[in-house]
Design an enzyme around this catalytic site. Structure first.
Site, PDB file in Angstrom:
ATOM      1  CG  ASP A 148      -2.153   0.646   1.132  1.00 35.67           C
ATOM      2  OD1 ASP A 148      -2.172   1.832   1.149  1.00 35.67           O
ATOM      3  OD2 ASP A 148      -3.361   0.139   0.887  1.00 35.67           O
ATOM      4  CG  HIS A 179      -5.033   3.911   1.599  1.00 37.46           C
ATOM      5  ND1 HIS A 179      -4.659   2.510   1.267  1.00 37.46           N
ATOM      6  CD2 HIS A 179      -6.442   3.935   1.134  1.00 37.46           C
ATOM      7  CE1 HIS A 179      -5.776   1.890   0.549  1.00 37.46           C
ATOM      8  NE2 HIS A 179      -6.826   2.770   0.704  1.00 37.46           N
ATOM      9  CB  SER A 334      -9.450   0.821   0.610  1.00 36.96           C
ATOM     10  OG  SER A 334      -8.739   0.860  -0.620  1.00 36.96           O
TER      11      SER A 334
END
EC number: 3.4.21.-
Length: 388
Positions: A148, A179, A334
């Protein structure tokens, strides 16, 4: 990247044992179904039956020239090619295919409000609980890789179990986005995590704006395939990829190679409210593809669907860790994906290491069936459940 030296070397080290010279038909040249193609950049996939020592010789020749060299589960390289170099490579019998490189992005939508409801949902058959029920093995003995934007390993929620392991983004060695840290928190943080004793490893393939090249993402998967064999993970290795883009043969093959190495791979279905069959890596059959659900037990309005989706998990307004020691609530497939990566770690610690395929099937078999609304025909109606 100029490959004159490589191209003189390729006939010697990459030719099939009984065939040296040009092939009858050029190797396929694929264009991924992506929004942003990177000009003059290509991913070159070598044939799997090429002898490893020959591939290693080629890797040595490319180290100072290629953007990325793949030498573990996925064999080949990525970088710039001239028209002449591209033509020569397509005519070589040792090349499986070539694909244009492109840009991939995170599959999350930032929001400002939300509540930590997801853990309660995956540990109860009915919606509405705010209590998380789980076995205290809690993912112990597993290693989970978050491919990621990286991890803020110093976040107190990780209790020293998180490591920023590797970056494939030049000049960026932290999670400057948030994130990846959010996903890691859903997997294994002390308050927001599904598997609260798992070891967490950040592999940065997306930059601080949330984007990365297909070639860099393949490098991350190839790295994890090798690194997972060097760590003490008696209950198994898991990878979480909350990213996606248009269909790519090379990305799907990279994902398949990672799974074939023994790593369970959870991937996001995507946030376009459409069939995920034309997205990567969601469309790779060996990955466990995750759609998103909302707190009211509906399919999240943004979540992709279709026959490639294996499971749904909470993905709307999910509260988890964020950079600079903070928390944040965001939405997307996600956010659903790390619930499944965490659940894979949880079940592996509880029941012992198994194959990636068997683990995805176990997650499906254990799931709460037919409670989600808004799931199109042809898509499984399975909501993740930990069996507690």
């Amino acid at each position: 990247m100029h490959l004159s030296a490589l191209l003189t070397l390729l006939p010697a080290v990459l030719a099939a044992p009984a065939t040296i010279g040009r092939r009858a038909e050029p190797a396929p040249l694929f264009t991924p179904q992506a929004e942003s193609i990177i000009a003059d950049k290509y991913i070159v996939k070598f044939k799997d039956d090429i002898a490893r020592i020959a591939t290693d010789d080629t890797v040595s020749a490319l180290t100072s020239k290629a953007d990325f060299v793949y030498e573990h589960a996925f064999h080949g390289f990525a970088g710039s090619l001239t028209k002449e170099e591209l033509k020569m490579l397509r005519e070589h019998p040792g090349v499986d295919f070539i694909e244009k490189d492109a840009v991939m992005r995170i599959s999350g939508i930032t929001e400002q409000s939300g509540a930590p409801w997801g853990l309660g949902r995956i540990s109860h058959r009915s919606k509405g609980s705010t209590t998380y029920r789980y076995d205290d093995s809690a993912g112990q003995g597993t290693c989970v890789y978050i491919i990621d934007t990286g991890i803020e390993a110093s976040h107190p929620e990780f209790e020293g179990r998180a490591t920023f392991l590797k970056s494939f983004i030049s000049g960026q060695n932290t999670d400057g986005h948030g994130h990846g840290t959010h996903c890691a928190g859903t997997i294994g943080s002390k308050t927001y995590g599904v598997a609260k004793k798992a070891k967490l490893y950040g592999v940065k393939v997306l930059d601080n704006q949330g984007s990365g090249s297909y070639s860099g993402i393949i490098s991350g998967m190839d790295y994890v395939a090798q690194d997972s064999k060097t760590r003490g993970c008696p209950n198994g290795a898991i990878a979480s990829m909350s990213l996606g883009g248009g269909y790519s043969a090379s990305v799907n093959q990279g994902a398949a190679a990672l799974v074939n190495s023994g790593v369970f791979l959870a991937v996001a279905a995507g946030n376009d409210n459409r069939d995920a069959q034309n997205t990567s890596p969601a469309s790779e059959p060996s990955a466990c593809t995750v759609g998103a659900s909302a707190e009211n037990d509906s399919r999240s309005s943004f979540s992709n669907y279709g026959r490639v989706v294996d499971i749904f998990a909470p993905g709307s307004n999910v509260l988890s860790t964020w950079i600079v020691g903070r928390t944040n609530s965001i939405s997307g497939t996600s956010m659903a994906t790390p619930h499944i990566a965490g659940l894979a770690a949880y079940l592996s610690a509880l029941q012992g290491k198994t194959t990636p395929a068997a683990l995805c099937k176990k997650i499906q078999d254990t799931a709460t069936k037919n409670v989600l609304t808004g799931v199109p025909s042809g898509t499984v109606n399975y909501l993740a459940y930990n069996g507690a």
